[in-house]
Design an enzyme around this catalytic site. Structure first.
Site, PDB file in Angstrom:
ATOM      1  N   ASN A  92      -0.576   4.173 -12.647  1.00  0.00           N
ATOM      2  CA  ASN A  92       0.267   5.476 -12.804  1.00  0.00           C
ATOM      3  C   ASN A  92       1.517   5.269 -12.637  1.00  0.00           C
ATOM      4  O   ASN A  92       1.835   5.073 -11.483  1.00  0.00           O
ATOM      5  CB  ASN A  92      -0.365   6.572 -11.731  1.00  0.00           C
ATOM      6  CG  ASN A  92       0.409   7.840 -11.620  1.00  0.00           C
ATOM      7  OD1 ASN A  92       1.303   8.117 -12.844  1.00  0.00           O
ATOM      8  ND2 ASN A  92       0.348   8.441 -10.589  1.00  0.00           N
ATOM      9  N   TRP A  93       2.493   5.210 -13.721  1.00  0.00           N
ATOM     10  CA  TRP A  93       3.701   4.862 -13.508  1.00  0.00           C
ATOM     11  C   TRP A  93       4.540   5.985 -12.938  1.00  0.00           C
ATOM     12  O   TRP A  93       5.965   5.778 -12.715  1.00  0.00           O
ATOM     13  CB  TRP A  93       4.389   4.590 -15.036  1.00  0.00           C
ATOM     14  CG  TRP A  93       3.877   3.054 -15.547  1.00  0.00           C
ATOM     15  CD1 TRP A  93       2.601   2.611 -15.074  1.00  0.00           C
ATOM     16  CD2 TRP A  93       4.124   2.604 -16.597  1.00  0.00           C
ATOM     17  NE1 TRP A  93       2.475   1.478 -15.827  1.00  0.00           N
ATOM     18  CE2 TRP A  93       3.461   1.428 -16.999  1.00  0.00           C
ATOM     19  CE3 TRP A  93       5.322   2.993 -17.617  1.00  0.00           C
ATOM     20  CZ2 TRP A  93       3.544   0.657 -17.996  1.00  0.00           C
ATOM     21  CZ3 TRP A  93       5.310   2.085 -18.685  1.00  0.00           C
ATOM     22  CH2 TRP A  93       4.634   0.738 -18.832  1.00  0.00           C
ATOM     23  N   LYS A  94       4.108   7.389 -12.847  1.00  0.00           N
ATOM     24  CA  LYS A  94       4.800   8.260 -12.388  1.00  0.00           C
ATOM     25  C   LYS A  94       6.179   8.640 -13.114  1.00  0.00           C
ATOM     26  O   LYS A  94       6.191   8.239 -14.142  1.00  0.00           O
ATOM     27  CB  LYS A  94       5.189   8.277 -10.814  1.00  0.00           C
ATOM     28  CG  LYS A  94       3.919   7.841 -10.174  1.00  0.00           C
ATOM     29  CD  LYS A  94       4.004   8.083  -8.569  1.00  0.00           C
ATOM     30  CE  LYS A  94       2.809   7.466  -7.850  1.00  0.00           C
ATOM     31  NZ  LYS A  94       3.058   7.669  -6.484  1.00  0.00           N
ATOM     32  N   HIS A 150      -3.390  15.179  -9.494  1.00  0.00           N
ATOM     33  CA  HIS A 150      -2.877  14.263  -8.558  1.00  0.00           C
ATOM     34  C   HIS A 150      -2.242  14.967  -7.297  1.00  0.00           C
ATOM     35  O   HIS A 150      -1.591  16.177  -7.472  1.00  0.00           O
ATOM     36  CB  HIS A 150      -1.785  13.512  -9.259  1.00  0.00           C
ATOM     37  CG  HIS A 150      -1.237  12.211  -8.574  1.00  0.00           C
ATOM     38  ND1 HIS A 150      -0.268  12.367  -7.465  1.00  0.00           N
ATOM     39  CD2 HIS A 150      -1.569  10.937  -8.828  1.00  0.00           C
ATOM     40  CE1 HIS A 150       0.130  11.026  -7.459  1.00  0.00           C
ATOM     41  NE2 HIS A 150      -0.842  10.383  -7.806  1.00  0.00           N
ATOM     42  N   GLU A 157       0.612  14.603  -5.952  1.00  0.00           N
ATOM     43  CA  GLU A 157       2.030  15.003  -6.265  1.00  0.00           C
ATOM     44  C   GLU A 157       2.122  16.345  -7.257  1.00  0.00           C
ATOM     45  O   GLU A 157       2.696  17.137  -7.024  1.00  0.00           O
ATOM     46  CB  GLU A 157       2.656  13.683  -6.870  1.00  0.00           C
ATOM     47  CG  GLU A 157       3.028  12.661  -5.724  1.00  0.00           C
ATOM     48  CD  GLU A 157       3.242  11.274  -6.443  1.00  0.00           C
ATOM     49  OE1 GLU A 157       3.458  11.154  -7.695  1.00  0.00           O
ATOM     50  OE2 GLU A 157       3.061  10.347  -5.693  1.00  0.00           O
ATOM     51  N   GLU A 172      -8.003   9.516  -3.479  1.00  0.00           N
ATOM     52  CA  GLU A 172      -6.568   9.228  -3.110  1.00  0.00           C
ATOM     53  C   GLU A 172      -6.216   9.875  -1.798  1.00  0.00           C
ATOM     54  O   GLU A 172      -5.614  11.183  -1.995  1.00  0.00           O
ATOM     55  CB  GLU A 172      -5.583   9.572  -4.222  1.00  0.00           C
ATOM     56  CG  GLU A 172      -5.870   8.821  -5.289  1.00  0.00           C
ATOM     57  CD  GLU A 172      -4.499   8.529  -6.292  1.00  0.00           C
ATOM     58  OE1 GLU A 172      -4.369   7.618  -6.506  1.00  0.00           O
ATOM     59  OE2 GLU A 172      -3.736   9.786  -6.534  1.00  0.00           O
ATOM     60  N   GLY A 180       1.994   6.017  -1.810  1.00  0.00           N
ATOM     61  CA  GLY A 180       3.306   5.472  -1.915  1.00  0.00           C
ATOM     62  C   GLY A 180       3.792   5.283  -0.319  1.00  0.00           C
ATOM     63  O   GLY A 180       5.009   5.335  -0.268  1.00  0.00           O
ATOM     64  N   SER A 218      -1.712   3.038  -2.069  1.00  0.00           N
ATOM     65  CA  SER A 218      -0.907   1.968  -1.712  1.00  0.00           C
ATOM     66  C   SER A 218      -1.857   0.601  -1.929  1.00  0.00           C
ATOM     67  O   SER A 218      -1.930  -0.361  -1.383  1.00  0.00           O
ATOM     68  CB  SER A 218      -0.450   1.829  -0.164  1.00  0.00           C
ATOM     69  OG  SER A 218       0.272   2.892   0.101  1.00  0.00           O
ATOM     70  N   GLY A 260      -0.129   2.966  -8.064  1.00  0.00           N
ATOM     71  CA  GLY A 260       0.941   3.768  -8.381  1.00  0.00           C
ATOM     72  C   GLY A 260       1.981   2.670  -8.426  1.00  0.00           C
ATOM     73  O   GLY A 260       2.286   1.892  -9.455  1.00  0.00           O
ATOM     74  N   GLY A 261       2.965   2.447  -7.428  1.00  0.00           N
ATOM     75  CA  GLY A 261       3.935   1.587  -7.278  1.00  0.00           C
ATOM     76  C   GLY A 261       3.488   0.162  -7.729  1.00  0.00           C
ATOM     77  O   GLY A 261       4.537  -0.456  -8.502  1.00  0.00           O
TER      78      GLY A 261
HETATM   79  C1  PEP Z   1      -0.805   7.200  -7.128  1.00  0.00           C
HETATM   80  O1  PEP Z   1       0.017   7.245  -7.763  1.00  0.00           O
HETATM   81  O2  PEP Z   1      -1.891   7.527  -7.717  1.00  0.00           O
HETATM   82  C2  PEP Z   1      -0.705   6.093  -6.034  1.00  0.00           C
HETATM   83  C3  PEP Z   1      -2.041   5.735  -5.534  1.00  0.00           C
HETATM   84  O3  PEP Z   1       0.204   5.564  -5.717  1.00  0.00           O
HETATM   85  P1  PEP Z   1       0.709   4.183  -4.751  1.00  0.00           P
HETATM   86  O4  PEP Z   1      -0.100   3.335  -5.241  1.00  0.00           O
HETATM   87  O5  PEP Z   1       2.272   3.833  -4.987  1.00  0.00           O
HETATM   88  O6  PEP Z   1       0.353   4.740  -3.365  1.00  0.00           O
END
Ligand code: PEP
Length: 254
Positions: A6-8, A93, A95, A165, A171, A211, A232-233
């Site tokens: 997930n590049w956001k 999600h 966010e 999640e 994040g 994470s 994500g990151g």
């Molecule tokens: C996500 O965006 O779904 C996520 C889990 O982000 P991160 O891996 O950065 O915590």
């Protein structure tokens, strides 16, 4: 095993295209053993679809509207995503729930629209730190699944992916332990069994997200109820994404 990035709201179009190219180069052979999905921003989808067309890696979007079309400025529909090359869409999600007021009810509308258009939704659920500390984790995620998937008919278990999640792990660098995550995944499987039957629950893929990094991915995905990761990151770095896929598959090195 299904691992999605997930590049956001990261990368411009040029940066995105080079990241897709590098991910293809590093993970194409691994995509034979795991379903890999890249979810870049909307603006990148058609370019990424062309890049991914000869590969085994799939394309996903990060969000959609539930209506088939209409006067919804700034929104996109399931059909727009499908015809832009997407096979998947991330829905619910945290966010989106936090910053854009998405509720279990609105997530449910999107899930049903995505499925009827032929997209596979990756439905995200997760508790806040406050919920966890109050001992409400299973209650909260169970309700998110029951309400989010109410009246949905994914056909087979392949037509739906769940992502657990924990909000406190997204994040933040704070990751659920494999035991904590596996326990919640086991609970989610029970909720799914009540809704869709045991055979479906045995097959549905439930990703962990929050994470995920090369260092923790292997231990998480080795757990019986953890069938992949939503990253994500770390998905913004092709070598980290490759290392996470390798860890999930139990393959060392590169
Ligand atoms: C996500 O965006 O779904 C996520 C889990 O982000 P991160 O891996 O950065 O915590």
């Amino acid at each position: 095993m299904i691992i999605a990035g997930n590049w956001k709201m990261h990368t411009d179009l040029v940066e995105g295209a080079s990241l897709v190219a590098e991910v293809i180069e590093r993970t194409e052979s691994l995509a034979l053993d795991a379903d890999l999905v890249l979810c870049p921003p909307f603006t990148h989808l058609t370019v990424a679809a062309t890049q991914l067309s000869g590969s085994s890696i799939s394309l996903g979007a990060q969000h959609m509207h539930d209506a088939p079309e209409g006067a919804y400025t700034g929104e996109v529909s399931a059909r727009m995503l499908l015809t832009s090359g997407c096979g998947y869409v991330i829905l619910g999600h945290s966010e989106r729930r936090t910053y854009f007021n998405e509720s279990n009810t609105s997530v449910n509308g999107k899930v049903r629209s995505a499925i009827s258009a032929g997209l596979t939704p990756i439905v995200c659920v997760g508790e806040t730190l406050e919920d966890r500390e109050a001992g409400r984790t299973e209650e909260v995620v169970g309700e998110q699944v029951r309400a989010g998937l109410s009246d949905a008919d994914p056909g087979t278990a392949d037509g739906l992916v769940l992502a657990y999640e924990p909000v406190w792990a997204i994040g933040t660098g704070r990751v659920a332990t494999p035991d904590q995550a596996d326990q919640v995944h086991g609970h989610l499987r029970k909720v799914i069994a009540d809704m869709f039957g045991d055979a479906f629950a045995g097959r549905i893929r439930i990703q962990y997200g929050g994470s995920v990094k090369p260092e923790n991915a292997g231990a998480l995905m080795a757990r019986p109820h953890i069938d992949g990761a939503l990253v994500g990151g770390a998905s913004l770095d092709a070598s980290s994404f490759e290392a996470i896929v390798r860890a999930g598959l139990g393959i060392n090195g590169g």
